[in-house]
Design a protein around this motif. Structure first.
Motif, mmCIF file in Angstrom:
data_model
loop_
_atom_site.group_PDB
_atom_site.id
_atom_site.type_symbol
_atom_site.label_atom_id
_atom_site.label_comp_id
_atom_site.label_asym_id
_atom_site.label_seq_id
_atom_site.Cartn_x
_atom_site.Cartn_y
_atom_site.Cartn_z
ATOM 1 N N ASP A 105 5.097 -14.184 2.898
ATOM 2 C CA ASP A 105 5.614 -15.109 1.892
ATOM 3 C C ASP A 105 5.429 -14.425 0.543
ATOM 4 N N PRO A 106 6.019 -14.951 -0.517
ATOM 5 C CA PRO A 106 5.942 -14.285 -1.821
ATOM 6 C C PRO A 106 4.517 -14.000 -2.300
ATOM 7 N N SER A 107 3.584 -14.908 -2.046
ATOM 8 C CA SER A 107 2.214 -14.653 -2.507
ATOM 9 C C SER A 107 1.572 -13.517 -1.719
ATOM 10 N N ALA B 83 1.050 -5.859 -2.782
ATOM 11 C CA ALA B 83 1.502 -4.919 -3.811
ATOM 12 C C ALA B 83 0.380 -4.636 -4.810
ATOM 13 N N ALA B 84 -0.320 -5.665 -5.219
ATOM 14 C CA ALA B 84 -1.427 -5.481 -6.163
ATOM 15 C C ALA B 84 -2.521 -4.623 -5.533
ATOM 16 N N ARG B 85 -2.795 -4.861 -4.266
ATOM 17 C CA ARG B 85 -3.812 -4.073 -3.565
ATOM 18 C C ARG B 85 -3.427 -2.602 -3.491
ATOM 19 N N LEU C 283 3.331 -6.732 -9.358
ATOM 20 C CA LEU C 283 4.714 -7.182 -9.486
ATOM 21 C C LEU C 283 4.816 -8.337 -10.458
ATOM 22 N N PRO C 284 5.876 -8.369 -11.254
ATOM 23 C CA PRO C 284 6.119 -9.555 -12.068
ATOM 24 C C PRO C 284 6.402 -10.738 -11.127
#
Length: 62
Positions: A5-7, A13-15, A20-21
């Motif tokens: 899901d988006p979260s 991605a952060a990991r 990401l915006p």
């Protein structure tokens, strides 16, 4: 593997060091899910009778 899901996409991605915006989370999740579905289909294909690629068999023309 369950669909992202988006979260989940934002967290992964952060990991990976790619923050990401917020407006990209859903698009990235959709793309990742599509790639996963394509790879799943490719894994099911039987390539047993497919000869391996040999460069010598081709004259270089594309």
């Amino acid at each position: 593997m369950p669909e992202l899901d988006p979260s989940d996409a934002a967290s992964l991605a952060a990991r990976a060091g790619l923050p990401l915006p917020a407006d990209r989370h859903a698009d990235v999740a959709t793309t990742a899910n599509h790639i996963h579905s394509v790879i799943s289909v490719l894994r099911e294909l039987d390539f047993e009778d497919t000869a391996p690629y040999r460069r010598e068999d081709h004259d270089g023309a594309v």
